[in-house]
Design an enzyme around this catalytic site. Structure first.
Site, PDB file in Angstrom:
ATOM      1  N   GLN A 242       0.838  -1.200   0.000  1.00 61.07           N
ATOM      2  CA  GLN A 242       0.000   0.000   0.000  1.00 61.07           C
ATOM      3  C   GLN A 242       0.875   1.253   0.000  1.00 61.07           C
ATOM      4  O   GLN A 242       1.837   1.325   0.757  1.00 61.07           O
ATOM      5  CB  GLN A 242      -0.895  -0.012   1.234  1.00 61.07           C
ATOM      6  CG  GLN A 242      -1.894  -1.161   1.248  1.00 61.07           C
ATOM      7  CD  GLN A 242      -3.088  -0.917   0.353  1.00 61.07           C
ATOM      8  OE1 GLN A 242      -3.221   0.145  -0.264  1.00 61.07           O
ATOM      9  NE2 GLN A 242      -3.962  -1.898   0.273  1.00 61.07           N
TER      10      GLN A 242
ATOM     11  N   CYS B 162     -12.113  -0.148  -3.815  1.00 62.47           N
ATOM     12  CA  CYS B 162     -11.499   1.081  -4.324  1.00 62.47           C
ATOM     13  C   CYS B 162     -12.342   1.694  -5.440  1.00 62.47           C
ATOM     14  O   CYS B 162     -11.898   2.615  -6.110  1.00 62.47           O
ATOM     15  CB  CYS B 162     -10.081   0.811  -4.807  1.00 62.47           C
ATOM     16  SG  CYS B 162      -9.979  -0.489  -6.034  1.00 62.47           S
TER      17      CYS B 162
END
Ligand code: SAH
Length: 457
Positions: free
Chosen positions: A289, A414
């Site tokens: 990430q 997302c």
């Protein structure tokens, strides 16, 4: 009935009042009901706009002159914001950015999922929404005999010569600049895309946000890096904190940044970083990430929604390098992760070991194939967590979730559009969406992440 012809023509100049924003953050104004999408326009603003593209049902414009400004408009701190494609919404106050993202999620729930009853909380933002990215990869080129490193201009392969990127960790910025300068001094030629010649293609830097470890990756077309030893020494001198210098060889004519061949020039092949109390080993190729601070926020929320007591069996589908699985494992009896990329699963296993976590197992495969198999083997999860790519969950996977009939589902997403679509299917299959918590993982861009909590009806 035939649609009327668009009321505007290409290159025409029009006066426009913006009414709304698209998901990408472009302003939307209408001429006789015909929408024009205009980058950098904000609701309530009046502007002169040049029409640059005309399609049947909508067109695109370019902002020429602003007559009335939205009070939430701010001066973007980045010098190249209007050329670069990386950020889209630096011209909005951070408060406005967060409101826009919440609205985007609400709109998707209502229009796509018919889920207007589901509470969508305020977007959880960052205290400081700048310099959050831990990874940069910049293409290298030449201009007037000098090396330049910077992002590509929007919709082109022109490199913008830039010396700072305000969403990058400062050490990434300084490292790219140092490497560029050192490579230039030793006469390293940049990669020439057109003729597939030259040497240095990309400078990639990864920084451990919490450990401050730094890794530099020199992506070259050739196996040989001229003056390699001198270059390594100079990078180490300029950056005593560098833990790893790696060369990645990519001889192919391609837009893909990394090639298959990696060799360590100095230090280790990994750097380390932590999210919460979990350690991660990061290699040049690892998916990790890019905003660890907000990743923690996101996964803490996922953990809260999962409401584990320590007795549960949990499935983490689309588990990547096992970030969520390892978070969950501390509070569960057993976690089963599944992920399609073998290298990511290898990282997940290594990360479990690194953290002495023994109740997480990881499998390589397509989640939609592995889940029915697990069911046939008698696995009955109490909680299922999914974190799919932008296109959302495979239909077969949604069906196997329903077949497995867990108490609770936590859906990390997302992409609000595919989230809304999938939540509708799960609702029709007997689940109730309790709430959605959006999290701002990518301030200054139009992206938004969501965690959703579902319970069996
Ligand atoms: N939670 C992960 C990231 C998930 S990103 C983490 O924090 O590391 C989505 C992941 O889904 C990617 O790693 C991608 O490789 C994987 N993926 C895509 N399609 C898949 C499929 N059909 N089955 C399993 N995994 C898949």
């Amino acid at each position: 009935m035939a649609k009327p012809k668009p009321p505007v023509q290409k290159n025409q100049t029009v006066e426009l009042t913006f009414e709304d924003l698209t998901h990408e953050g472009d302003g939307v104004g209408k001429i006789d009901g015909y929408p024009l999408f205009v980058p950098y326009g904000l609701p309530g603003e009046k502007a002169t706009v040049k029409v640059v593209k005309v399609k049947k049902n909508f067109g695109f414009g370019k902002l020429l002159d602003l007559h009335e400004k939205n009070p939430e408009r701010v001066d973007p701190p980045c010098n190249v914001f209007f050329q670069c494609g990386g950020c889209q919404i630096q011209h909005m106050s951070y408060d406005m950015q967060l409101k826009m993202k919440q609205k985007q999620v609400k709109d998707a729930m209502r229009k796509i999922g018919h889920l207007e009853h589901v509470p969508v909380h305020q977007v959880r933002g960052m205290k400081d929404p700048w310099r959050y990215r831990n990874k940069v990869q910049m293409p290298v080129g030449e201009r007037d005999g000098r090396l330049v490193a910077g992002f590509y201009q929007k919709r082109s392969h022109n490199i913008i010569d830039m010396d700072t990127c305000v969403v990058q960790d400062e050490s990434n910025d300084r490292m790219v600049e140092a490497v560029r300068r050192i490579a230039e001094r030793y006469g390293v030629r940049s990669y020439d895309e057109e003729n597939n010649r030259g040497v240095l293609r990309h400078i990639m830097v990864r920084t451990g946000q919490n450990t401050k470890d730094v890794m530099v990756v020199l992506v070259t077309r050739t196996k040989k890096l001229p003056n390699q030893d001198e270059i390594i020494d100079e990078i180490r001198d300029a950056f005593p904190s560098v833990k790893s210098i790696v060369q990645n060889v990519n001889p192919k004519r391609t837009n893909v940044v990394l090639g298959d061949d990696t060799k360590v020039l100095y230090g280790e092949e990994y750097i380390y970083d932590t999210i919460g109390d979990i350690n991660f080993a990061i290699s040049p190729e690892s998916f990790y990430q890019v905003n660890p601070t907000q990743t923690k926020t996101l996964y803490d929320q996922a953990l809260e929604y999962a409401a584990l007591s320590g007795k549960e069996q949990v499935i983490d589908a689309y588990c990547g390098i096992g970030t969520i699985s390892l978070f969950l494992a501390r509070n569960a009896r057993k976690v089963y992760g599944v992920e399609v990329v073998p290298e990511a699963v290898a990282d997940a296993k290594a990360n479990a070991k690194l953290n002495h976590i023994e109740n997480a197992e990881f499998y390589v495969g397509q989640a939609e194939k592995v889940m029915p198999w697990w069911k046939s083997q008698g696995l009955n999860p109490d909680v299922i967590v999914v974190d799919p790519p932008r296109k959302g969950c495979d239909e077969q996977l949604l069906q196997s979730m329903l077949d497995m009939n867990p108490e609770r589902i936590v859906y990390v997403s997302c992409n609000p559009s595919t989230l809304a679509r999938d939540l509708r299917i799960l609702e029709d299959g007997g689940y109730e969406t309790k709430e959605i918590q959006p999290v701002d993982m990518f301030p200054q861009t139009s992206h938004v992440e969501c965690v959703s909590w579902l319970e069996k009806k």
